[in-house]
Design a protein around this motif. Structure first.
Motif, PDB file in Angstrom:
ATOM      1  N   ALA A 183       0.844  -1.210   0.000  1.00 29.78           N
ATOM      2  CA  ALA A 183       0.000   0.000   0.000  1.00 29.78           C
ATOM      3  C   ALA A 183       0.874   1.254   0.000  1.00 29.78           C
ATOM      4  O   ALA A 183       0.616   2.203  -0.749  1.00 29.78           O
ATOM      5  N   VAL A 184       1.940   1.253   0.831  1.00 31.54           N
ATOM      6  CA  VAL A 184       2.841   2.406   0.857  1.00 31.54           C
ATOM      7  C   VAL A 184       3.545   2.552  -0.495  1.00 31.54           C
ATOM      8  O   VAL A 184       3.633   3.661  -1.046  1.00 31.54           O
ATOM      9  N   MET A 185       4.020   1.442  -1.036  1.00 32.83           N
ATOM     10  CA  MET A 185       4.732   1.502  -2.322  1.00 32.83           C
ATOM     11  C   MET A 185       3.823   2.045  -3.421  1.00 32.83           C
ATOM     12  O   MET A 185       4.260   2.803  -4.295  1.00 32.83           O
ATOM     13  N   GLY A 186       2.549   1.645  -3.375  1.00 28.81           N
ATOM     14  CA  GLY A 186       1.593   2.163  -4.362  1.00 28.81           C
ATOM     15  C   GLY A 186       1.348   3.646  -4.161  1.00 28.81           C
ATOM     16  O   GLY A 186       1.337   4.436  -5.114  1.00 28.81           O
ATOM     17  N   ALA A 187       1.198   4.060  -2.886  1.00 30.03           N
ATOM     18  CA  ALA A 187       0.832   5.452  -2.593  1.00 30.03           C
ATOM     19  C   ALA A 187       1.955   6.430  -2.967  1.00 30.03           C
ATOM     20  O   ALA A 187       1.686   7.505  -3.498  1.00 30.03           O
ATOM     21  N   VAL A 188       3.211   6.061  -2.696  1.00 32.79           N
ATOM     22  CA  VAL A 188       4.303   7.015  -2.985  1.00 32.79           C
ATOM     23  C   VAL A 188       4.507   7.218  -4.487  1.00 32.79           C
ATOM     24  O   VAL A 188       5.194   8.158  -4.889  1.00 32.79           O
ATOM     25  N   ASP A 189       3.920   6.346  -5.307  1.00 33.43           N
ATOM     26  CA  ASP A 189       4.007   6.543  -6.757  1.00 33.43           C
ATOM     27  C   ASP A 189       2.882   7.412  -7.304  1.00 33.43           C
ATOM     28  O   ASP A 189       2.784   7.593  -8.521  1.00 33.43           O
ATOM     29  N   THR A 190       2.006   7.912  -6.432  1.00 28.59           N
ATOM     30  CA  THR A 190       0.923   8.787  -6.895  1.00 28.59           C
ATOM     31  C   THR A 190       1.224  10.224  -6.484  1.00 28.59           C
ATOM     32  O   THR A 190       2.193  10.489  -5.779  1.00 28.59           O
ATOM     33  N   ARG A 191       0.338  11.160  -6.896  1.00 26.17           N
ATOM     34  CA  ARG A 191       0.484  12.569  -6.520  1.00 26.17           C
ATOM     35  C   ARG A 191      -0.338  12.904  -5.275  1.00 26.17           C
ATOM     36  O   ARG A 191      -0.583  14.058  -4.967  1.00 26.17           O
ATOM     37  N   VAL A 192      -0.774  11.864  -4.553  1.00 27.47           N
ATOM     38  CA  VAL A 192      -1.650  12.079  -3.391  1.00 27.47           C
ATOM     39  C   VAL A 192      -0.997  13.036  -2.378  1.00 27.47           C
ATOM     40  O   VAL A 192       0.216  13.005  -2.169  1.00 27.47           O
ATOM     41  N   GLY A 193      -1.837  13.908  -1.765  1.00 27.50           N
ATOM     42  CA  GLY A 193      -1.302  14.945  -0.890  1.00 27.50           C
ATOM     43  C   GLY A 193      -0.911  14.460   0.495  1.00 27.50           C
ATOM     44  O   GLY A 193      -0.110  15.101   1.181  1.00 27.50           O
ATOM     45  N   TYR A 194      -1.494  13.355   0.946  1.00 26.90           N
ATOM     46  CA  TYR A 194      -1.240  12.893   2.310  1.00 26.90           C
ATOM     47  C   TYR A 194      -1.159  11.375   2.326  1.00 26.90           C
ATOM     48  O   TYR A 194      -2.025  10.687   1.774  1.00 26.90           O
ATOM     49  N   ILE A 195      -0.106  10.858   2.948  1.00 26.69           N
ATOM     50  CA  ILE A 195       0.013   9.412   3.154  1.00 26.69           C
ATOM     51  C   ILE A 195       0.305   9.195   4.630  1.00 26.69           C
ATOM     52  O   ILE A 195       1.327   9.656   5.146  1.00 26.69           O
ATOM     53  N   GLY A 196      -0.603   8.530   5.341  1.00 32.23           N
ATOM     54  CA  GLY A 196      -0.394   8.240   6.762  1.00 32.23           C
ATOM     55  C   GLY A 196      -0.387   6.740   6.972  1.00 32.23           C
ATOM     56  O   GLY A 196      -1.136   6.007   6.331  1.00 32.23           O
ATOM     57  N   VAL A 197       0.496   6.269   7.873  1.00 33.15           N
ATOM     58  CA  VAL A 197       0.611   4.834   8.113  1.00 33.15           C
ATOM     59  C   VAL A 197       0.584   4.576   9.619  1.00 33.15           C
ATOM     60  O   VAL A 197       1.365   5.155  10.377  1.00 33.15           O
ATOM     61  N   MET A 198      -0.338   3.689  10.041  1.00 29.77           N
ATOM     62  CA  MET A 198      -0.539   3.471  11.473  1.00 29.77           C
ATOM     63  C   MET A 198       0.425   2.432  12.029  1.00 29.77           C
ATOM     64  O   MET A 198       0.856   1.527  11.318  1.00 29.77           O
ATOM     65  N   THR A 203       6.510  -1.024  15.440  1.00 25.03           N
ATOM     66  CA  THR A 203       5.965  -1.445  14.144  1.00 25.03           C
ATOM     67  C   THR A 203       6.524  -0.553  13.038  1.00 25.03           C
ATOM     68  O   THR A 203       6.910  -1.021  11.967  1.00 25.03           O
ATOM     69  N   HIS A 204       6.549   0.744  13.327  1.00 24.04           N
ATOM     70  CA  HIS A 204       7.030   1.711  12.349  1.00 24.04           C
ATOM     71  C   HIS A 204       8.481   1.409  11.951  1.00 24.04           C
ATOM     72  O   HIS A 204       8.817   1.388  10.769  1.00 24.04           O
ATOM     73  N   ALA A 205       9.339   1.152  12.962  1.00 24.56           N
ATOM     74  CA  ALA A 205      10.756   0.893  12.686  1.00 24.56           C
ATOM     75  C   ALA A 205      10.920  -0.353  11.812  1.00 24.56           C
ATOM     76  O   ALA A 205      11.659  -0.341  10.814  1.00 24.56           O
ATOM     77  N   LYS A 206      10.175  -1.415  12.157  1.00 20.41           N
ATOM     78  CA  LYS A 206      10.259  -2.655  11.373  1.00 20.41           C
ATOM     79  C   LYS A 206       9.764  -2.419   9.951  1.00 20.41           C
ATOM     80  O   LYS A 206      10.329  -2.913   8.974  1.00 20.41           O
ATOM     81  N   ARG A 207       8.678  -1.646   9.870  1.00 19.47           N
ATOM     82  CA  ARG A 207       8.076  -1.388   8.553  1.00 19.47           C
ATOM     83  C   ARG A 207       9.049  -0.616   7.661  1.00 19.47           C
ATOM     84  O   ARG A 207       9.158  -0.878   6.469  1.00 19.47           O
ATOM     85  N   MET A 208       9.770   0.348   8.246  1.00 18.74           N
ATOM     86  CA  MET A 208      10.713   1.124   7.447  1.00 18.74           C
ATOM     87  C   MET A 208      11.807   0.216   6.876  1.00 18.74           C
ATOM     88  O   MET A 208      12.254   0.410   5.746  1.00 18.74           O
ATOM     89  N   ASP A 209      12.221  -0.804   7.674  1.00 18.42           N
ATOM     90  CA  ASP A 209      13.206  -1.775   7.163  1.00 18.42           C
ATOM     91  C   ASP A 209      12.642  -2.532   5.961  1.00 18.42           C
ATOM     92  O   ASP A 209      13.299  -2.694   4.938  1.00 18.42           O
ATOM     93  N   ARG A 210      11.400  -2.988   6.110  1.00 20.16           N
ATOM     94  CA  ARG A 210      10.780  -3.750   5.012  1.00 20.16           C
ATOM     95  C   ARG A 210      10.569  -2.875   3.778  1.00 20.16           C
ATOM     96  O   ARG A 210      10.699  -3.335   2.648  1.00 20.16           O
ATOM     97  N   LEU A 211      10.231  -1.628   4.021  1.00 18.15           N
ATOM     98  CA  LEU A 211      10.028  -0.723   2.889  1.00 18.15           C
ATOM     99  C   LEU A 211      11.349  -0.475   2.170  1.00 18.15           C
ATOM    100  O   LEU A 211      11.386  -0.390   0.940  1.00 18.15           O
ATOM    101  N   ALA A 212      12.430  -0.376   2.947  1.00 18.66           N
ATOM    102  CA  ALA A 212      13.752  -0.191   2.341  1.00 18.66           C
ATOM    103  C   ALA A 212      14.092  -1.405   1.472  1.00 18.66           C
ATOM    104  O   ALA A 212      14.572  -1.254   0.336  1.00 18.66           O
ATOM    105  N   GLU A 213      13.795  -2.617   2.003  1.00 23.15           N
ATOM    106  CA  GLU A 213      14.033  -3.838   1.219  1.00 23.15           C
ATOM    107  C   GLU A 213      13.215  -3.830  -0.062  1.00 23.15           C
ATOM    108  O   GLU A 213      13.633  -4.339  -1.094  1.00 23.15           O
TER     109      GLU A 213
END
Lengths: 272, 105
Positions: A183-198, A203-213
């Protein structure tokens, strides 16, 4: 059959959520004259001069695209350069834009989703709820949403990601890397004005690692994420959390400095 | 306009004449942006609002004067700098420009 009036065309386009602009002469020779404009359609009505109509229609389409309303001044034949307006009567036109409502896409059919969808509706969003799990993504659980989709994120972004713009928002509430990473990978490829992730800070730290991968490494793209989602107002319930998310969306749009959870540290929920 | 369409439609179906007031410009601090709209029918019923409640009463009067008078659209300004025409101000100190017209288009 009687042709629909300007008002009736305006009413029908507003009700069917199709963008439309209404231009009204508020000062000048034909006060009250109207021109109705819509993308890819001939303008209806007239402000009293064909050249004025052409120029105002052009400007009004641009204003509609930006979702702005306001008064514009022209010469009697649509002149816009200041030299042409000296010693001539001017025509003031109120250009009112009825843009389509902003969209909010919520990923994850969880408890927080219903509250967020409710608050988003109050703010005028068209709300889409998306989750791959058929048992959770049901109309019955989210009657307030405009649309409930059983889908993985990518197909939705591939099909409709181009619709998203500055006024729109993507909120990812799943906390499940299987779902929130695409979902994050899809959202950052759009022109959407706001992307929030719960998620919690962990969880956030782990997610950032996975997103980097997954290939999300550029700072400018990472910087678009509001993660953890929401303003730091000490929200606890799903309803309060929904307010904290929507308040953050407003603050980001207006550029006000407010304490976002992303920019702090420590536990998100302190002991009551 | 969006939020007052249902009321306008009900009035029109009942054969009532309707006037519409829209905020076209704001100077200084104003409670509602351009496009905020209010509708008044010939019986004095009201839908929508154009300020935080400061000028609505005066707008109803202006709208009824249009519906029961010459029917001419007009620009009306409310605000502190406006000392002669209207004894109605905005508590926020801003100036609000409204366009009033009969819904006959």
């Amino acid at each position: 059959m009687v042709a629909p009036t300007i008002y009736e065309q305006l009413r029908d386009r507003i009700r069917t959520e199709q963008p439309v602009g209404l231009c009204t002469v508020i000062e000048g020779p034909s006060v009250g004259a109207k021109l109705l404009i819509a993308p890819e359609q001939p303008a209806q009505g007239s402000l009293g001069d064909p050249e004025l109509d052409r120029i105002v229609a052009r400007d009004a389409l641009a204003e509609l695209e930006a979702g702005r309303s306001g008064v514009r001044h022209y010469g009697p034949q649509g002149q816009t350069t200041p030299e042409d307006l000296i010693d001539t009567d001017t025509v003031s036109v109120f250009v009112e834009s009825f843009a389509r409502p902003p969209q909010m896409w919520i990923f994850g059919a969880v408890d927080f989703t219903a509250s967020l969808a409710k608050v988003a509706k109050v703010l005028g969003y068209r709300v889409t709820v998306c989750d791959a799990r058929e048992v959770f993504a049901t109309r019955r659980r989210f009657p307030m949403a405009d649309e409930v989709l059983v889908s993985w994120p990518m197909p939705l972004f591939v099909q409709r990601g181009h619709e998203l713009g500055q006024r729109d928002a993507v909120c990812i509430l799943t906390h499940d890397p299987k779902f929130d990473v695409p979902a994050v990978m899809g959202a950052v490829d759009t022109r959407v004005g706001y992307i929030g992730v719960m998620g919690s800070r962990k969880t956030h730290a782990k997610r950032m690692d996975r997103l980097a991968e997954a290939g999300l490494t550029e700072a400018v793209r990472i910087d678009r994420l509001m993660s953890p989602i929401g303003l730091d107002i000490g929200a606890r319930t799903p309803e309060e959390t929904a307010i904290s998310i929507c308040a953050e969306i407003i603050a980001r749009r207006t550029g006000r400095s407010t304490p976002s959870l992303r920019d702090g540290s420590g536990a998100i929920h302190s002991a009551p | 306009m969006r939020e007052i369409l249902d009321d306008i439609e009900r009035w029109r179906q009942n054969g009532r004449r309707v006037a519409v007031a829209r905020v076209v410009n704001i100077e200084g601090s104003g409670p509602r942006d351009p496009g905020a709209a209010m509708a008044v029918n010939e019986d004095g019923e009201v839908a929508g609002s154009v300020s935080g409640g400061c000028v609505e009463g005066a707008v109803v009067g202006e709208a009824l004067a249009i519906l029961h008078g010459d029917g001419q659209p007009k620009l009306v300004t409310f605000g502190y700098s406006d000392d002669d025409a209207f004894a109605v101000g905005l508590t926020c100190g801003g100036i609000i420009h409204l366009f009033l017209e009969p819904l006959n288009w």
